[in-house]
Design a protein around this motif. Sequence first.
Motif, short mmCIF file in Angstrom:
data_model
loop_
_atom_site.label_atom_id
_atom_site.label_comp_id
_atom_site.label_asym_id
_atom_site.label_seq_id
_atom_site.Cartn_x
_atom_site.Cartn_y
_atom_site.Cartn_z
N ASP A 180 7.90 -2.36 3.52
CA ASP A 180 8.77 -3.39 3.78
C ASP A 180 8.39 -4.42 3.51
O ASP A 180 9.20 -5.56 3.07
N ALA A 181 6.95 -4.84 3.46
CA ALA A 181 6.49 -6.15 3.13
C ALA A 181 6.44 -6.43 1.66
O ALA A 181 6.29 -7.48 1.22
N LEU A 182 6.81 -5.51 0.99
CA LEU A 182 6.63 -5.33 -0.58
C LEU A 182 8.23 -5.44 -1.00
O LEU A 182 8.44 -5.52 -2.36
N THR A 183 9.29 -5.59 -0.15
CA THR A 183 10.60 -5.70 -0.54
C THR A 183 11.01 -7.04 -0.99
O THR A 183 10.22 -8.09 -0.19
N ASN A 184 12.09 -7.27 -1.51
CA ASN A 184 12.41 -8.73 -1.89
C ASN A 184 13.47 -9.22 -1.08
O ASN A 184 13.87 -10.35 -1.53
N GLY A 185 13.64 -8.95 0.04
CA GLY A 185 14.49 -9.55 1.24
C GLY A 185 14.15 -9.25 2.32
O GLY A 185 13.33 -8.75 2.82
N GLY A 186 15.14 -9.77 3.51
CA GLY A 186 15.25 -9.84 4.86
C GLY A 186 14.09 -10.89 5.20
O GLY A 186 13.91 -11.86 4.60
N LEU A 187 13.80 -10.70 6.33
CA LEU A 187 12.89 -11.85 7.27
C LEU A 187 11.37 -11.64 7.22
O LEU A 187 10.53 -12.25 8.02
N GLY A 188 10.90 -10.32 6.67
CA GLY A 188 9.52 -10.17 6.66
C GLY A 188 9.23 -9.16 7.89
O GLY A 188 10.03 -8.55 8.55
N VAL A 189 8.07 -8.78 8.02
CA VAL A 189 7.38 -7.88 9.10
C VAL A 189 6.48 -8.36 10.09
O VAL A 189 5.61 -8.99 9.45
#
Length: 178
Positions: free
Chosen positions: A107-116
């Motif tokens: 998930d920390a390698l994705t380009n969206g959201g608020l981070g992990v």
Amino acid sequence: MATVISHSIAALAVGRAFAPAGMPPKFWILTAVCAALPDADVISFSFNVRYGDMMGHRGLTHSFSFALALSLVIVLLFFRDTALGSANGLTLGLYFFLVTASHGILDALTNGGLGVAFFAPFSNERYFFPWRPIEVSPIGIQPFLTSRGVAVILSEIQWIWIPSALVVAAGWMYRKIV
């Protein structure tokens, strides 16, 4: 987030590459479940928990603390014939920690959201890796029926499924050579 399927594919690839032959079916089922389980936090939206809260999406269930706690529970409940402090118990615990923690890492390698929130419950600070090639997955099924859903799947094939297949192939070749 990467899709639940891709989280499980990555974890199963690690298991296939490194686990000894003859692991029981429960090992493989638990591998897939541990890799996908952190996304159960989306249920919190139904209880008006905000995304960025500790109990929100990519919060506590995506942390290293959660991965450690879940790995201990898995070994204690499902591998009762293995003492937790034994070499096999520690190996299983480390394995289930890694496959659970892999969820937050992907998930920390994705380009969206608020981070992990890797360090929850001690900190709710959210993190991404500097390199974020994976297209963030939408939450829910409906968005996958659009061109965005196709883009997410193609991104996951490129950045998760193909590398997972290479991990399996490398493990197979290593075993053949050694």
